[in-house]
Structures are given as C-alpha cells and as structure tokens.
Design a protein around this motif. Structure first.
Motif, PDB file in Angstrom:
ATOM      1  N   LYS A 161       0.821  -1.209   0.000  1.00 54.53           N
ATOM      2  CA  LYS A 161       0.000   0.000   0.000  1.00 54.53           C
ATOM      3  C   LYS A 161       0.854   1.259   0.000  1.00 54.53           C
ATOM      4  CE  LYS A 161      -4.286  -1.691   1.948  1.00 54.53           C
ATOM      5  NZ  LYS A 161      -5.310  -1.511   2.967  1.00 54.53           N
ATOM      6  N   LYS A 162       2.121   1.126   0.355  1.00 57.10           N
ATOM      7  CA  LYS A 162       3.043   2.271   0.302  1.00 57.10           C
ATOM      8  C   LYS A 162       3.268   2.731  -1.139  1.00 57.10           C
ATOM      9  CE  LYS A 162       5.645   0.897   4.386  1.00 57.10           C
ATOM     10  NZ  LYS A 162       6.953   0.460   4.885  1.00 57.10           N
ATOM     11  N   MET A 163       2.956   1.855  -2.090  1.00 57.17           N
ATOM     12  CA  MET A 163       3.168   2.176  -3.501  1.00 57.17           C
ATOM     13  C   MET A 163       2.156   3.204  -4.008  1.00 57.17           C
ATOM     14  SD  MET A 163       5.739   0.379  -4.365  1.00 57.17           S
ATOM     15  CE  MET A 163       5.776   0.134  -6.101  1.00 57.17           C
ATOM     16  N   GLY A 164       1.024   3.335  -3.328  1.00 63.93           N
ATOM     17  CA  GLY A 164       0.011   4.280  -3.774  1.00 63.93           C
ATOM     18  C   GLY A 164      -1.380   3.714  -3.578  1.00 63.93           C
ATOM     19  N   ASN A 165      -2.337   4.363  -4.216  1.00 69.31           N
ATOM     20  CA  ASN A 165      -3.719   3.918  -4.074  1.00 69.31           C
ATOM     21  C   ASN A 165      -3.966   2.657  -4.921  1.00 69.31           C
ATOM     22  OD1 ASN A 165      -3.888   4.853  -6.681  1.00 69.31           O
ATOM     23  ND2 ASN A 165      -5.129   6.633  -6.201  1.00 69.31           N
ATOM     24  N   ALA A 166      -5.171   2.145  -4.864  1.00 67.05           N
ATOM     25  CA  ALA A 166      -5.502   0.894  -5.552  1.00 67.05           C
ATOM     26  C   ALA A 166      -5.256   0.991  -7.054  1.00 67.05           C
ATOM     27  CB  ALA A 166      -6.946   0.511  -5.275  1.00 67.05           C
ATOM     28  N   VAL A 167      -5.528   2.159  -7.628  1.00 66.33           N
ATOM     29  CA  VAL A 167      -5.325   2.335  -9.069  1.00 66.33           C
ATOM     30  C   VAL A 167      -3.855   2.147  -9.424  1.00 66.33           C
ATOM     31  CG1 VAL A 167      -5.492   3.979 -10.968  1.00 66.33           C
ATOM     32  CG2 VAL A 167      -7.318   3.862  -9.280  1.00 66.33           C
ATOM     33  N   MET A 168      -2.958   2.761  -8.652  1.00 62.23           N
ATOM     34  CA  MET A 168      -1.516   2.649  -8.907  1.00 62.23           C
ATOM     35  C   MET A 168      -1.042   1.212  -8.691  1.00 62.23           C
ATOM     36  SD  MET A 168       1.429   3.793  -9.732  1.00 62.23           S
ATOM     37  CE  MET A 168       1.300   5.557  -9.781  1.00 62.23           C
ATOM     38  N   ARG A 169      -1.509   0.557  -7.636  1.00 56.24           N
ATOM     39  CA  ARG A 169      -1.084  -0.823  -7.362  1.00 56.24           C
ATOM     40  C   ARG A 169      -1.550  -1.762  -8.463  1.00 56.24           C
ATOM     41  NH1 ARG A 169      -3.146   0.599  -2.268  1.00 56.24           N
ATOM     42  NH2 ARG A 169      -4.801  -0.945  -2.419  1.00 56.24           N
ATOM     43  N   ASN A 170      -2.784  -1.619  -8.915  1.00 55.63           N
ATOM     44  CA  ASN A 170      -3.291  -2.467  -9.999  1.00 55.63           C
ATOM     45  C   ASN A 170      -2.553  -2.198 -11.304  1.00 55.63           C
ATOM     46  OD1 ASN A 170      -5.135  -3.896  -8.472  1.00 55.63           O
ATOM     47  ND2 ASN A 170      -6.732  -2.353  -8.754  1.00 55.63           N
ATOM     48  N   LEU A 172       9.554   0.858  -4.061  1.00 55.61           N
ATOM     49  CA  LEU A 172       9.071   2.214  -4.349  1.00 55.61           C
ATOM     50  C   LEU A 172       9.487   2.810  -5.699  1.00 55.61           C
ATOM     51  CD1 LEU A 172       9.183   3.967  -0.873  1.00 55.61           C
ATOM     52  CD2 LEU A 172       7.187   3.292  -2.185  1.00 55.61           C
ATOM     53  N   PRO A 173      10.718   2.616  -6.192  1.00 55.37           N
ATOM     54  CA  PRO A 173      11.072   3.253  -7.476  1.00 55.37           C
ATOM     55  C   PRO A 173      10.195   2.825  -8.650  1.00 55.37           C
ATOM     56  CG  PRO A 173      13.047   2.483  -6.353  1.00 55.37           C
ATOM     57  CD  PRO A 173      11.872   1.974  -5.573  1.00 55.37           C
ATOM     58  N   VAL A 174       9.484   1.709  -8.523  1.00 54.54           N
ATOM     59  CA  VAL A 174       8.641   1.201  -9.615  1.00 54.54           C
ATOM     60  C   VAL A 174       7.519   2.188  -9.949  1.00 54.54           C
ATOM     61  CG1 VAL A 174       7.045  -0.666 -10.239  1.00 54.54           C
ATOM     62  CG2 VAL A 174       9.205  -1.194  -9.148  1.00 54.54           C
ATOM     63  N   ARG A 175       7.071   2.959  -8.960  1.00 55.29           N
ATOM     64  CA  ARG A 175       5.944   3.881  -9.171  1.00 55.29           C
ATOM     65  C   ARG A 175       6.172   4.834 -10.343  1.00 55.29           C
ATOM     66  NH1 ARG A 175       4.942   6.756  -3.587  1.00 55.29           N
ATOM     67  NH2 ARG A 175       7.153   7.098  -3.925  1.00 55.29           N
ATOM     68  N   THR A 176       7.404   5.256 -10.558  1.00 55.69           N
ATOM     69  CA  THR A 176       7.687   6.262 -11.588  1.00 55.69           C
ATOM     70  C   THR A 176       8.286   5.670 -12.857  1.00 55.69           C
ATOM     71  OG1 THR A 176       9.858   6.691 -10.609  1.00 55.69           O
ATOM     72  CG2 THR A 176       8.011   8.060  -9.857  1.00 55.69           C
ATOM     73  N   MET A 177       8.363   4.354 -12.944  1.00 57.51           N
ATOM     74  CA  MET A 177       9.008   3.721 -14.093  1.00 57.51           C
ATOM     75  C   MET A 177       8.034   3.519 -15.251  1.00 57.51           C
ATOM     76  SD  MET A 177      11.262   0.826 -12.165  1.00 57.51           S
ATOM     77  CE  MET A 177      12.078   0.200 -13.610  1.00 57.51           C
ATOM     78  N   SER A 178       8.584   3.568 -16.460  1.00 56.83           N
ATOM     79  CA  SER A 178       7.799   3.250 -17.646  1.00 56.83           C
ATOM     80  C   SER A 178       7.766   1.729 -17.821  1.00 56.83           C
ATOM     81  CB  SER A 178       8.419   3.893 -18.889  1.00 56.83           C
ATOM     82  OG  SER A 178       9.644   3.254 -19.203  1.00 56.83           O
ATOM     83  N   TYR A 179       6.939   1.273 -18.750  1.00 57.38           N
ATOM     84  CA  TYR A 179       6.826  -0.158 -19.033  1.00 57.38           C
ATOM     85  C   TYR A 179       8.178  -0.737 -19.441  1.00 57.38           C
ATOM     86  CZ  TYR A 179       5.220  -4.491 -21.161  1.00 57.38           C
ATOM     87  OH  TYR A 179       5.046  -5.800 -21.482  1.00 57.38           O
ATOM     88  N   GLN A 180       8.896  -0.043 -20.321  1.00 55.71           N
ATOM     89  CA  GLN A 180      10.182  -0.553 -20.807  1.00 55.71           C
ATOM     90  C   GLN A 180      11.209  -0.622 -19.677  1.00 55.71           C
ATOM     91  OE1 GLN A 180       8.388   1.781 -22.469  1.00 55.71           O
ATOM     92  NE2 GLN A 180       7.749   0.473 -24.160  1.00 55.71           N
ATOM     93  N   GLU A 181      11.207   0.363 -18.786  1.00 57.14           N
ATOM     94  CA  GLU A 181      12.141   0.336 -17.660  1.00 57.14           C
ATOM     95  C   GLU A 181      11.821  -0.822 -16.720  1.00 57.14           C
ATOM     96  OE1 GLU A 181      13.175   5.076 -17.136  1.00 57.14           O
ATOM     97  OE2 GLU A 181      11.261   4.312 -16.390  1.00 57.14           O
TER      98      GLU A 181
END
Length: 117
Positions: free
Chosen positions: A49-58, A87-96
């Motif tokens: 849940k530290k990653m963000g809200n449900a939309v971000m996690r999904n 945590l760094p995954v939140r700002t990554m693109s699909y390719q990254e």
C-alpha cells in the motif's frame, strides 16, 4: 502461454518465502522456488500500500503480469516466482520495468540468457 498460472493462496506464498531463494535489485525482489515436475511457471505478486492507491497498485500488477506473459517462452519451467515491487517502480515506464525484471530474473537463474534483449 495463453494465461499465466498464478500463486494465489497464502499457503503457496509461505512455502515460496520459506524454501525459495531471494534475488533483488533496486526495483524488485523476486523469490524463486524450483518445483521439479511442474510443467509451468507460476507467478505471485505483492505490491504494498506504500506504492500508492488501488489504481496505482493495480497498474503496477498489470504491467508485471504482461511482462511475464511476454517472457513466458524464455522462462525456465517448473518455478514458482513471487515478485515484490519496491518504491522506485511507481515512476518507471513499461520498458524500464521490463528491463529491471529481466535483470533480476537472469540474476535468479529463472530465465534463459539468450534470444536477444
């Protein structure tokens, strides 16, 4: 592979956590447990849940599942894998994300190193 085989039960997760080996980079932690005789690879996901809200996690889970689906022909058969996002995954693109997962899967020995990246 048409659909991903998934780890869903808490008991299955606990077996992989207890008996499997962990490998990590800055974005992901992967636990891998070899299951001799299993003709497919199963995937379990954990997004805090530290990653963000449900939309971000999904959103993150959809990306990881899609990356595994694309890499299914390159994955070693007979493994149970649990992917934990950091945590760094939140700002990554699909390719990254894809590059980072390929890196940690190779590190874990759960993926063959050929067929061009």
């Amino acid at each position: 592979m048409k659909t991903l085989k998934r780890l869903k039960k808490n008991k299955d997760f606990q077996v992989v956590f207890d008996k499997g080996k962990s490998f990590a980079n800055r974005q992901f932690v992967i636990y891998v447990l070899k299951q001799p005789g299993q003709p497919y690879t199963r995937l379990g996901l954990s997004v805090s849940k530290k990653m963000g809200n449900a939309v971000m996690r999904n959103h993150i889970k959809r990306y990881v599942k899609e990356i595994f689906r694309e890499l299914s022909d390159r994955l070693e058969l007979g493994n149970d894998c649990i992917v934990i996002s950091r945590l760094p995954v939140r700002t990554m693109s699909y390719q990254e994300m894809q590059g980072s997962l390929i890196h940690v899967l190779k590190k874990a020995g759960a993926m063959s190193g050929n067929k061009g990246d």
